[in-house]
Design a protein around this motif. Sequence first.
Motif, short mmCIF file in Angstrom:
data_model
loop_
_atom_site.label_atom_id
_atom_site.label_comp_id
_atom_site.label_asym_id
_atom_site.label_seq_id
_atom_site.Cartn_x
_atom_site.Cartn_y
_atom_site.Cartn_z
N LEU A 84 0.83 -1.21 0.00
CA LEU A 84 0.00 0.00 0.00
C LEU A 84 0.87 1.26 0.00
N GLY A 85 1.95 1.23 0.78
CA GLY A 85 2.79 2.41 0.93
C GLY A 85 3.57 2.79 -0.32
N THR A 86 4.11 1.79 -1.01
CA THR A 86 4.91 2.08 -2.20
C THR A 86 4.10 1.95 -3.49
N ARG A 87 2.84 1.54 -3.37
CA ARG A 87 1.97 1.34 -4.54
C ARG A 87 2.67 0.48 -5.58
N GLN A 88 3.13 -0.69 -5.11
CA GLN A 88 3.89 -1.60 -5.95
C GLN A 88 3.40 -3.03 -5.74
N VAL A 89 3.52 -3.83 -6.79
CA VAL A 89 3.11 -5.24 -6.76
C VAL A 89 4.30 -6.10 -7.18
N TRP A 90 4.42 -7.26 -6.54
CA TRP A 90 5.42 -8.27 -6.90
C TRP A 90 4.70 -9.56 -7.22
N LEU A 91 5.11 -10.24 -8.28
CA LEU A 91 4.65 -11.58 -8.58
C LEU A 91 5.78 -12.50 -8.13
N VAL A 92 5.52 -13.30 -7.10
CA VAL A 92 6.56 -14.09 -6.45
C VAL A 92 6.31 -15.57 -6.73
N ASP A 93 7.35 -16.28 -7.19
CA ASP A 93 7.18 -17.70 -7.50
C ASP A 93 7.31 -18.57 -6.25
N ALA A 94 7.16 -19.87 -6.42
CA ALA A 94 7.15 -20.82 -5.30
C ALA A 94 8.46 -20.84 -4.53
N SER A 95 9.57 -20.43 -5.18
CA SER A 95 10.86 -20.42 -4.49
C SER A 95 11.13 -19.08 -3.81
N ASP A 96 10.10 -18.23 -3.71
CA ASP A 96 10.17 -16.90 -3.09
C ASP A 96 11.00 -15.90 -3.89
N ALA A 97 11.21 -16.17 -5.17
CA ALA A 97 11.93 -15.23 -6.04
C ALA A 97 10.92 -14.34 -6.76
N PRO A 98 11.14 -13.02 -6.74
CA PRO A 98 10.23 -12.14 -7.48
C PRO A 98 10.42 -12.33 -8.98
N ARG A 99 9.35 -12.57 -9.70
CA ARG A 99 9.40 -12.76 -11.15
C ARG A 99 9.10 -11.47 -11.89
N ARG A 100 8.37 -10.58 -11.26
CA ARG A 100 8.02 -9.30 -11.89
C ARG A 100 7.63 -8.35 -10.79
N SER A 101 7.92 -7.08 -10.99
CA SER A 101 7.58 -6.04 -10.02
C SER A 101 7.16 -4.80 -10.81
#
Length: 193
Positions: A84-101
């Motif tokens: 909410l604070g940074t108005r940003q989204v992360w798509l995180v895979d099963a290994s906890d690695a961000p795939r897209r932000s």
Amino acid sequence: MPARLPSWAWVTGLTTGAIAVVAVLGVQADRGTQPTASTSRPSAPAAADAKPSAEPEAKETGAEPRESAVPAGSGTGRRIVYSLGTRQVWLVDASDAPRRSFEVWPGTVAPDPGTYTIGTRTEATTGSDGVDIEHIVYFAAKSGVSIAFSNAVDGSSPPPAEGRSTGGIRVAKADGEALWAFGTTGTTVRVVE
């Protein structure tokens, strides 16, 4: 009359010939151009780093660059994380690695911090602000307003309509496509401060 070769002799001859051909091709391939390792970091595809057009580059404004690390305390496993604070989204895979932000444009009604699950998806409709939207991924409701990620069909990112309660969290068109592909029904959405 010439002597006839037994079938095992034919199979053995053909197998030996095939192995010889594969060995010759392998040697030729080994002598070909060899790839070399690069010491420079590969650049991300342009779509993976798409920023909303309404936001100027951080270097132009002197603002802090957006975060690339997934926020601490946002859970584990495959999930969508929304700050909410940074108005940003992360798509995180099963290994906890961000795939897209990517950055987003929130509506006037924000979800409370917590863990949600994508329940409904709609390919296209008209938003409560009258804008044609697509890739709608619903995950929460607050004060009678459904909250969902979506992108405008025309790629625009209008500010929330004044005087209206809107729960649409708008994303850039390319990010909307990526979120639609990633955010299947049942996917966890973690909202953090």
